[in-house]
Enzyme design. Structure first.
Site, PDB file in Angstrom:
ATOM      1  N   ASP A 124       0.857  -1.179   0.000  1.00 46.61           N
ATOM      2  CA  ASP A 124       0.000   0.000   0.000  1.00 46.61           C
ATOM      3  C   ASP A 124       0.899   1.237   0.000  1.00 46.61           C
ATOM      4  OD1 ASP A 124      -2.572   1.409   0.495  1.00 46.61           O
ATOM      5  OD2 ASP A 124      -3.168  -0.553   1.290  1.00 46.61           O
ATOM      6  N   ASP A 226      -3.227   4.541  -2.537  1.00 50.24           N
ATOM      7  CA  ASP A 226      -4.381   4.897  -1.709  1.00 50.24           C
ATOM      8  C   ASP A 226      -5.004   6.233  -2.127  1.00 50.24           C
ATOM      9  OD1 ASP A 226      -5.828   4.368   0.905  1.00 50.24           O
ATOM     10  OD2 ASP A 226      -5.023   6.353   1.335  1.00 50.24           O
ATOM     11  N   GLU A 290      -6.570   3.285  -6.158  1.00 48.80           N
ATOM     12  CA  GLU A 290      -7.839   3.290  -5.425  1.00 48.80           C
ATOM     13  C   GLU A 290      -8.555   4.611  -5.662  1.00 48.80           C
ATOM     14  OE1 GLU A 290     -10.065   3.314  -1.175  1.00 48.80           O
ATOM     15  OE2 GLU A 290      -8.276   4.502  -1.544  1.00 48.80           O
ATOM     16  N   HIS A 351     -11.249  -3.738   3.182  1.00 42.80           N
ATOM     17  CA  HIS A 351     -11.266  -3.355   4.596  1.00 42.80           C
ATOM     18  C   HIS A 351     -12.092  -2.101   4.861  1.00 42.80           C
ATOM     19  CE1 HIS A 351      -8.383  -0.871   2.606  1.00 42.80           C
ATOM     20  NE2 HIS A 351      -8.319  -0.082   3.660  1.00 42.80           N
TER      21      HIS A 351
HETATM   22  C1  GLC Z   1      -8.431   4.589   1.694  1.00 37.73           C
HETATM   23  C2  GLC Z   1      -8.226   3.413   2.610  1.00 37.73           C
HETATM   24  C3  GLC Z   1      -8.942   3.671   3.903  1.00 37.73           C
HETATM   25  C4  GLC Z   1      -8.366   4.914   4.533  1.00 37.73           C
HETATM   26  C5  GLC Z   1      -8.401   6.086   3.567  1.00 37.73           C
HETATM   27  C6  GLC Z   1      -7.543   7.209   4.038  1.00 37.73           C
HETATM   28  O1  GLC Z   1      -9.745   4.736   1.304  1.00 37.73           O
HETATM   29  O2  GLC Z   1      -8.638   2.234   1.990  1.00 37.73           O
HETATM   30  O3  GLC Z   1      -8.875   2.590   4.789  1.00 37.73           O
HETATM   31  O4  GLC Z   1      -9.076   5.244   5.689  1.00 37.73           O
HETATM   32  O5  GLC Z   1      -7.930   5.746   2.287  1.00 37.73           O
HETATM   33  O6  GLC Z   1      -6.195   6.877   3.887  1.00 37.73           O
END
Ligand code: GLC
Length: 556
Positions: A124, A226, A290, A351
């Site tokens: 990540d 992320d 993401e 998650h």
């Molecule tokens: C992404 C992650 C999540 C986190 C957010 C902020 O969406 O998957 O778990 O809280 O980013 O980093």
């Protein structure tokens, strides 16, 4: 430390050879196209030292389980030093390991062990924000003229003292926090403990690119990047307009159409730069992005003017209503937007989102598994899906997730999908010898890998069979997708590769259905979600029992 590339290449098993032309039809496909990604949430995967929190050595000890399951790559959620305000997505040092998880030596051992098994490792990477305890931010907030001031997004209050814009944090409340000492606000798309980096500053970009190189040099095969659509904000900080479709009970941030602080065009140049770095390394390194966005917007994350992500995560199976027509339309819409170079991918959970078994129910979770593993595109499995884990109710005194703490009672908290992995029948499910950081599911003595492994009809057996079938049949792993449609509550689609067709039929209902199976050359059942009809030939109509899905192929 860098791993010799020869060590990364898995021997090509003979069953991957095309029976027709005797050449390897998969040769032009990369591992991340043919393969299956498995998400490990390290806090909850395997504890090796009894502190109730999973760690790197724990992951290493369970690798053989992942080999047995048959996945190809392990994506490990953040392991960096962090005050854990957002469980590791608030990083204080991008090039180190949190002592809870181990250290760099444990990381190197894990990478070696992963590669020795012919698997890949994806880390990540959290570029949008650091922790407020990161030395960069501590310097940045120390004074207005500190050289790192511009590494974050600082602005004066409006004349009436209110925040510079109406932007709302993903986790509720204003996305701006006031710093008394220096009299300015800083921007945070998530928690106030997660200040956004200023990606317009070239020094920030260089520092963050250095992070990629650090882990690529250590042998990682790729990154899951992320919250990438949050990376850049409007320079004029214009207010977002209200979204008329927002309803109370939904995430507070969605109250606005976030056109000025999300999915900004300039993000694509940043992604292209990350991609250029990744591409400069040998051995098919890759990037997953993401960005939770509508399909049309998501497509740009494959790259605009220059290559972007190999796989922008497609979360639409998580978001869509579980209805065969809706899913058929989704598949067609997604497929229709992809160019030949753009490789699809599918996800049932992670998650951050309620587990699939809770969203669609235990019987339909088997249909979802067959869908995930027979669609065209790289599947990602979230740990525990393979044993049908459901969301675990968390008593108020055990809530950990800051989202639930900030906006309680809306069901936005993410602890229920983050509970420990259930491995065996021992007291703490084989996850730990201590007290798990989140409660174990009440069903852990029955629902666990050890028990399901020996039950030929279990969810685990279904996942294993589906994965084995996908590996055996290039038609499933790399074949073309041929139109999804419905016959009543049955979703059907076909796959095609090298003269070999496969039909998939999924009964979304709790009633028996009979359908016209279509092509004459896909009349043999290769697999049923009920795991009992393999080899059966369908002579006329195809009968599907309640919640049954089948994969049909040629009779040879
Ligand atoms: C992404 C992650 C999540 C986190 C957010 C902020 O969406 O998957 O778990 O809280 O980013 O980093």
């Amino acid at each position: 430390m860098s791993v010799p590339q020869s060590a990364l290449r898995r021997e090509q098993p003979s069953w991957l050879l095309d029976p027709f032309d005797r050449t390897d039809p998969l040769r032009k496909f990369s591992w991340w196209q043919r393969g299956i990604v498995y998400q490990v949430y390290p806090r909850s995967f395997q504890d090796s030292n009894g502190d109730g929190i999973g760690d790197l050595d724990g992951i290493r000890l369970r690798l053989d389980e992942l080999v047995k399951l048959g996945v190809d790559a392990v994506w490990v959620s953040p392991i960096y030093p962090s005050p854990m305000a957002d469980f590791g997505y608030d990083v204080t040092d991008y090039t180190n390991v949190h002592p809870l998880f181990g250290d760099l030596a444990a990381f190197d051992r894990l990478v070696d062990a992963i590669h020795q098994r012919g698997l890949r490792v994806i880390l990540d990477y959290v570029p949008n924000h650091t922790s407020d305890q990161h030395p960069w931010f501590i310097e940045s907030r120390s004074s207005r003229d500190n050289p790192k001031r511009d590494w974050y997004i600082w602005r004066d209050p409006k004349p009436d003292g209110t925040p510079p814009s109406n932007w709302i944090s993903e986790f509720g409340g204003s996305a701006w926090s006031f710093d008394e000492a220096t009299g300015q606000y800083y921007y945070h798309a998530f928690l106030k403990q997660q200040p956004d980096l200023n990606w317009r500053n070239p020094d920030v970009r260089e520092a963050m690119f250095g992070v990629l190189r650090f882990w690529l040099d250590r042998g990682v095969d790729g990154f899951r990047v992320d919250a990438i659509h949050h990376l850049i904000e409007d320079t004029e900080l214009r207010d977002n307009p209200v979204d008329p479709d927002w309803k109370p009970g939904q995430s507070p941030a969605r109250r606005h159409a976030r056109i000025f602080n999300l999915d900004r065009e300039e993000v694509h140049a940043c992604i292209a730069a990350m991609r250029a770095i990744t591409d400069s390394y040998p051995g098919e390194r890759m990037l997953i992005g993401e960005a939770s966005l509508p399909i049309k917007q998501l497509m740009a994350y494959y790259g605009v003017n220059a290559p972007g992500f190999h796989l922008p995560f497609n979360f639409h199976l998580i978001k869509s209503r579980w209805d065969p027509q809706v899913i058929a339309q989704l598949i067609e819409e997604y497929e229709s937007h992809l160019s030949p170079e753009q490789w699809p991918n599918w996800v049932l959970g992670n998650h951050d989102r309620p587990r699939v078994a809770s969203r669609v129910g235990p019987e339909q979770a088997r249909i979802a598994a067959m869908l995930l593993l027979t669609l065209r595109g790289t599947p990602t499995i979230y740990q525990g899906e393979e044993i049908g884990m459901a969301d675990v109710p968390i008593p108020p005194e055990r809530v950990q997730d800051p989202w639930e703490k900030n906006v309680p009672g809306l069901g936005l908290g993410r602890d229920p999908e983050r509970t420990p992995m259930q491995w065996d029948t021992s007291a703490k499910a084989g996850f730990t010898t201590g007290e798990p950081w989140l409660p174990l599911s009440a069903d852990h003595a029955r629902r666990n890998v050890a028990v399901q492994m020996h039950d030929p009809h279990s969810m685990y057996s279904l996942y294993r069979e589906l994965i084995a079938l996908r590996r055996r049949e290039p038609t499933l792993s790399v074949g073309a997708h041929v139109k999804a449609g419905t016959q009543g509550p049955v979703l059907t689609y076909q796959r095609y590769h090298s003269e070999r067709w496969i039909t998939v039929a999924l009964n979304f209902s709790g009633e028996m259905q009979q359908i016209e199976p279509g092509r004459l050359d896909t009349r043999r059942i290769l697999l049923s979600t009920h795991l009992d009809r393999t080899g059966e030939d369908v002579t006329s109509l195809l009968t599907l029992r309640p919640h049954e899905g089948v994969v049909l192929g040629p009779q040879f």
